[in-house]
Write a protein that holds these residues in place. Structure first.
Motif, PDB file in Angstrom:
ATOM      1  N   PHE A  46       0.835  -1.194   0.000  1.00 45.81           N
ATOM      2  CA  PHE A  46       0.000   0.000   0.000  1.00 45.81           C
ATOM      3  C   PHE A  46       0.875   1.250   0.000  1.00 45.81           C
ATOM      4  N   ARG A  47       2.047   1.100   0.596  1.00 43.31           N
ATOM      5  CA  ARG A  47       2.960   2.226   0.715  1.00 43.31           C
ATOM      6  C   ARG A  47       3.354   2.744  -0.672  1.00 43.31           C
ATOM      7  N   PHE A  48       3.577   1.826  -1.584  1.00 46.05           N
ATOM      8  CA  PHE A  48       4.014   2.215  -2.924  1.00 46.05           C
ATOM      9  C   PHE A  48       3.105   3.287  -3.507  1.00 46.05           C
ATOM     10  N   PHE A  49       1.806   3.040  -3.395  1.00 47.25           N
ATOM     11  CA  PHE A  49       0.862   3.982  -4.007  1.00 47.25           C
ATOM     12  C   PHE A  49       0.775   5.276  -3.202  1.00 47.25           C
ATOM     13  N   PHE A  50       0.651   5.146  -1.890  1.00 43.16           N
ATOM     14  CA  PHE A  50       0.368   6.347  -1.106  1.00 43.16           C
ATOM     15  C   PHE A  50       1.578   7.239  -0.892  1.00 43.16           C
ATOM     16  N   THR A  51       2.770   6.718  -1.140  1.00 41.75           N
ATOM     17  CA  THR A  51       3.936   7.584  -0.993  1.00 41.75           C
ATOM     18  C   THR A  51       4.421   8.103  -2.342  1.00 41.75           C
ATOM     19  N   SER A  52       3.689   7.812  -3.390  1.00 42.63           N
ATOM     20  CA  SER A  52       4.207   8.162  -4.710  1.00 42.63           C
ATOM     21  C   SER A  52       4.162   9.658  -4.983  1.00 42.63           C
ATOM     22  N   GLY A  53       3.431  10.418  -4.165  1.00 42.98           N
ATOM     23  CA  GLY A  53       3.350  11.845  -4.436  1.00 42.98           C
ATOM     24  C   GLY A  53       2.288  12.153  -5.473  1.00 42.98           C
TER      25      GLY A  53
END
Lengths: 293, 518, 305
Positions: A46-53
């Motif tokens: 989930f981190r991948f998407f939400f930290t993408s900016g």
């Protein structure tokens, strides 16, 4: 009850069965271990998407485009249905109904080929719109590098594709309205327009409400087929057209990781679920008769 | 009334009945996928692209021979290009039983190796059982494609030592506008402008590609590459950020790779692309056109040049259709090196396409046997050109003339072998010359980073986010569709946010380690 | 008995308004005609351009773009496409998938929709939610793939394409809302006559529901006709590919990073358009026939007992 059995079985196998695979969303998925044996990754996917900016922008686009698509197709669908209902002569009516339904059969790829012909001619210069504008001395626009107008262009495309489809649904609902309902109006000497607006339109509310609730549940899903066919990998248009599904598609292509895809899919589902629950509650409260769940 | 009702009910029941029967049949009638109708086994393969015309006929001939020689048959699955990457990954992921597939760094080979989906080949190759294969593919070609873990995972499917990005141009227009010959990039650029002014068509047409601008080592809009074809950028994947290593990395052992925008010739190339875009020299729809459509514009006479590569397929790809559209048109393959055929461009010799063996396949030895079998001239020809006499006739030593519609077998995903390839009989003289030139390993300089394949597992998330940023801000730059300064600012900002520092550091660390090991 | 009344009564009841209409043209009616004609043109013109384009020579098409008139006229694309058996085979596949798929889908959907619409305590609501959830949640590609290819072993079977699509929650609810409008009096009358639930469904509800069935059948048919993704996933033998997948393959046949030449001289632009015509053509031709029934069905449905 036995009548529901085939559908229940089919749903269990083909819809609920694969849902077991949602565990992938919490795994560091790898090809060799497969779906059920890959190591756990917690919320890493989930981190991948939400930290993408880009997450905020992408979610905003998804919501905005869906709201535009949903409201525009519903509005145009109702309007067309009311108008079609005015057309007399079985053959004429059927003819027009067929004609406006045609775009529904056209696949997204073909839609994108059309759009290129309209907005940018061969080699990317000109196009029918620019040629026409040129006749009036309006300078031509390089549509495919201007993100601004694209939400509206895509909405027009959706209306074109689905206007006829929606109108058939509403027309079916109009046809189901008993004649007596109009008798009072006729006696009062109401005009056709008044009857359409005051009698028919309110009676379409249940149909519209159903379409709306069903649409709300999918509001976090981008219209991948159409948007990807039209925009593709054209980065200049991403600011206004990149939706969750297109983003995920590209992520899968570059990362080859089904875990991330599953994670984002789960987020979409949960958001949709919450919205539907809210919508249903509102609906029960204010318009109980239209509730479907 | 009752008739009316009975009818409805009957039709409904008929529908339900048909449905249930159908489900029943489906449930029982399976197993035809990996069928073994004639007693021998049938193996599946993944091939990219559309099914070739007349494929069934050729496949039957191939299978007849395969059955006699090796005792099995093949049933390839053709998956169209736009879905190939995802679909092949899915099939590997699901553990499907197929023998070979196309893979490459621009596909998912890194994930597949990491996940243990690919069969390492060293032991099998060393067994000596596959003599035809090892005879047809040079050992150095295997070595150049050795993975960072030291294993060979694929057979390089190439038909020349190195594939150099170049141009295929309209010979008739060169005669009219460039005095019959183009030998330098400056002349080529002048030719584009003259044709654009004289004919109103674009000079160069292509769908968007980073390597048109940031050449590796040549690029169709990278002037410097034709002067000095020695820069090959480093990258984790080619659709992500390209890094430029220090020029003396080989001697100093320090890579010191920097993002491409710190290398002035690349920035110049971006400005050039922008100028071409604004002057109408290149097609303006690079960002959203696909390669087939771009190619069609050239083939119908709508462009003076298009992209090509030294794979011997330039003439065959364009000539017949171009002739139909523009009577008297001809083709010239152009590589305007300042040094002409004396140029010795840098090369990594890494193959664009590798044929890999699925570790989950029932029989890896059968897969290798197949790869060996297609390395025999006769079998290779049957698969690639069809049945001799029906589909093609030999011309001279090593050329063929197609005589049927059988074409487009994706040899690069199974059967390309340098010594076995035949030349299209109508191949233009210039293409023939350059194709021969590109088959010779001695015509290239081995790049200091030739065997370097970085491992991105440590920086996966950052890399994916940088790739996303390149997709959004980089692609418009390669297409010339945005102002260079503004576009680069946006790109830098996005890439830095996504973790440029981490990725750059990781790349340099791995590259330094590679240099130290040389 | 009720049905007999219905079938004669509407004739006299529906007519008057329409007769009245023909006497007096109101502004709204005129505006409606204008509106429908405009939208109709917007829909028809691009389609006409596809047809014209598919008949225009490739060189004119790629350089000048689309035009209203096919000049220079060329049948190249069609002759290329209809060479060999490929397009014919794919028609067969598409017709099978559409025909059988629609039959299964309509049967299954009608069943569950009626049970939901009946409003049975402790059954209908949960069932509605059960049918709706798949619209929100799905397991994703990999599990579906493993299910079909490994658990059910349906690879290379057209049923692999059909079965995942036979229940569209959206259409279930379209049908539920129609079923709900079934007049309670008719059901009560049937019940008084001693009819069981199944008999009521088959003898009373279904005959009254032809319009819905026509609507959902059409929508399912379109879904199956346009289906290519599941075909891409589950079919590997080119002989079994449906039309839309063949179209897909044709359109995206030459695109990749290490692009490779082809010796075929197929007209790219023209062929895409021709393939579109071939793909849309039959369902377009079939549509008026379906619609005839559709409209008739709708009129029947409008009558209230």
């Amino acid at each position: 009850m036995i009548l529901a059995a085939p559908a229940v079985i089919l749903l269990l196998v083909f819809a609920y069965g694969p849902m077991a695979g949602l565990v992938v969303a919490f795994q560091d998925f790898n090809v060799a271990d497969g779906v059920f044996a890959s190591p756990w990754a917690g919320l890493e996917n989930f981190r991948f998407f939400f930290t993408s900016g880009d997450a905020t922008r992408i979610m905003r686009n998804t919501l905005l485009l869906n709201v535009l698509f949903l409201s525009a197709t519903l509005a145009v669908g109702v309007m067309l249905a009311l108008m079609l209902n005015e057309i007399r002569g079985k053959v004429t009516k059927r003819f027009f109904q067929s004609v406006i339904f045609v775009p529904y059969f056209v696949s997204p790829i073909v839609v994108s080929i059309f759009l290129q012909a309209f907005l940018a001619g061969p080699g990317g210069r000109g196009g029918l719109i620019n040629d026409a504008a040129g006749l009036f001395g309006i300078p031509s626009v390089t549509w495919y590098t201007e993100p601004g107008p694209w939400p509206w262009i895509l909405t027009l495309v959706k209306v074109w594709q689905l206007g006829g489809y929606m109108s058939v649904i509403f027309l079916a609902a109009i046809t189901a309205i008993p004649e007596e309902v109009y008798e009072a109006g006729e006696i009062d000497g109401a005009s056709r327009a008044q009857m359409a607006w005051r009698i028919t339109t309110p009676l379409l509310k249940p149909t519209a409400a159903i379409l709306l609730v069903l649409g709300v549940g999918r509001i976090f899903y981008g219209d991948f087929a159409t948007i990807y066919a039209i925009v593709g990998d054209n980065g200049t248009l991403f600011p206004t057209t990149d939706v969750i599904d297109t983003y995920v598609f590209r992520a899968l292509r570059t990362r080859g990781d089904f875990g991330v895809t599953a994670a984002i899919g789960l987020v979409q589902s949960v958001v949709g679920f919450v919205l539907v629950v809210i919508a249903t509650m509102v609906q029960r409260r204010y318009a109980k008769e239209t509730s479907i769940l | 009334m009752s008739a009316h009702h009975t009818f409805s009910r009957r039709s409904f029941l008929a529908g339900t009945g048909a449905a249930m029967t159908a489900v029943g049949i489906a449930a029982c009638g399976n197993g035809s996928g990996n069928g073994n109708g004639s007693g021998s086994s049938t193996y599946s393969l993944l091939l990219p692209g559309d099914t070739p015309t007349d494929w069934t006929r050729v496949r039957d001939a191939v299978n007849e021979k395969l059955r006699a020689d090796l005792g099995f048959e093949i049933e390839p699955q053709f998956i169209n290009w736009s879905n190939f990457a995802n679909q092949s990954l899915l099939k590997f992921t699901a553990g499907e039983d197929f023998q070979t597939s196309l893979s490459a760094r621009w596909l998912n080979i890194a994930q597949l190796i990491e996940g243990g989906s690919l069969q390492p080949m060293d032991d099998l190759l060393a067994s000596g059982d596959y003599g035809n294969l090892t005879a047809a593919v040079d050992e150095s070609a295997f070595d150049a494609n050795r993975w960072s873990d030291g294993n060979v995972y694929g057979v390089p499917a190439v038909n020349s030592a190195a594939r150099i990005h170049c141009y295929v141009a309209r010979g008739d227009l060169i005669d009219r506008y460039a005095g019959g010959e183009i030998t330098s990039f400056d002349q080529l650029e002048q030719f584009w402008y003259d044709v654009h002014a004289g004919e109103g068509i674009v000079g160069y047409v292509k769908n968007n590609s980073v390597f048109d601008v940031l050449g590796a080592p040549t690029g169709t809009m990278f002037a410097e590459g034709w002067e000095s074809p020695s820069m090959i950028p480093l990258y984790f994947s080619s659709d992500s950020l390209l890094f430029v290593p220090s020029r003396d990395a080989a001697s100093s052992g320090v890579t010191d790779a920097v993002p491409f925008w710190e290398y002035q010739p690349y920035v110049d190339a971006l400005r050039r692309a922008r100028r071409y875009y604004e002057d109408g020299i290149i097609n303006a729809d690079r960002l959203n056109v696909d390669s087939a459509t771009a190619g069609a514009l050239f083939k119908s006479g709508g462009a003076a040049t298009t992209w090509a590569i030294t794979d011997g397929a330039n003439t065959s790809a364009h000539l017949s259709q171009l002739e139909a559209a523009v009577p008297g048109a001809s083709l010239v393959t152009l590589l305007p090196f300042a040094d002409g055929m004396d140029a010795r461009p840098n090369q990594t010799f890494q193959a664009d396409n590798l044929v890999v063996v699925n570790a989950a396949a029932a029989d890896a030895e059968a897969a290798m046997a197949l790869l060996d079998w297609v390395s025999i001239q006769e079998n290779h020809d049957l698969l690639q050109y069809g049945i001799e006499g029906t589909d093609w006739t030999p011309v001279g030593e090593d050329a063929y003339e197609p005589t049927s519609d059988y074409a487009n077998f994706p040899g690069y995903a199974l059967s390309w072998r340098i010594p076995l390839e035949r030349r299209y009989s109508r191949m233009s003289e210039s293409e023939q010359a350059w194709f021969e030139w590109s088959k010779d390993y001695n015509n290239f300089t081995q790049d200091p980073f030739a065997g370097f394949i970085p491992d991105l597992s440590a920086i996966e998330t950052e890399h994916a986010q940088i790739t996303a940023a390149i997709g959004e801000y980089g692609n418009p730059l390669w297409a010339g569709a945005v102002d260079v300064d503004e576009g680069l600012d946006n790109l830098k900002h996005a890439v830095e946010q996504a973790g440029l520092a981490t990725v750059q550091e990781e790349l340099n660390r791995q590259a330094d380690a590679y240099l130290a090991g040389q | 008995m009720t049905a007999t009344v219905e079938r004669t009564a509407p004739v006299t009841r529906v007519r008057p308004p329409s007769r009245r209409k023909s006497r007096r043209l109101e502004p709204f009616t005129i505006a409606s005609y204008a509106g429908v004609i405009c939208f109709g043109l917007v829909c028809a013109i691009p389609f006409w351009m596809v047809v014209a384009g598919s008949l225009t020579a490739e060189s004119a098409l790629s350089q000048r773009g689309y035009s209203f008139w096919p000049t220079p006229f060329s049948l190249d694309a069609y002759t290329t496409l209809f060479q060999g058996t490929r397009v014919w085979l794919s028609y067969g596949a598409t017709i099978f998938i559409t025909g059988i798929g629609t039959a299964i889908a309509v049967a299954a959907t009608s069943g569950i929709a009626w049970v939901i619409a009946r409003g049975l305590p402790r059954v209908s609501r949960p069932l509605a939610v059960f049918a709706y959830i798949p619209m929100l949640f799905n397991g994703g590609l990999v599990p579906m793939y493993i299910l079909i290819t490994q658990v059910l072993q349906l690879q290379n079977s057209w049923f692999a394409v059909i079965l995942p699509l036979v229940i569209a929650p959206f259409l279930v609810f379209v049908q539920v809302s129609f079923f709900r409008a079934t007049p309670q009096e008719i059901l009560d009358a049937a019940r008084i006559d001693g009819a069981g639930e199944l008999r009521i469904f088959f003898q009373v509800v279904l005959p009254l529901s032809k319009p819905v069935i026509a609507v959902i059948a059409l929508f399912y048919a379109v879904t199956f006709w346009n289906e290519w993704f599941h075909a891409l996933l589950f079919l590997s033998q080119p002989e079994k590919f449906p039309l839309q997948l063949v179209l897909q393959n044709l359109i995206s046949s030459v695109t990749n990073a290490a692009e490779l030449g082809t010796t075929s001289a197929a007209p790219v632009y023209q062929m895409r358009l021709a393939m579109t015509v071939i793909t849309i053509g039959p369902i377009l031709l079939a549509y008026p026939f379906a619609q005839r029934y559709f409209v008739k069905g709708l009129t029947l449905g409008a009558t209230k007992g």
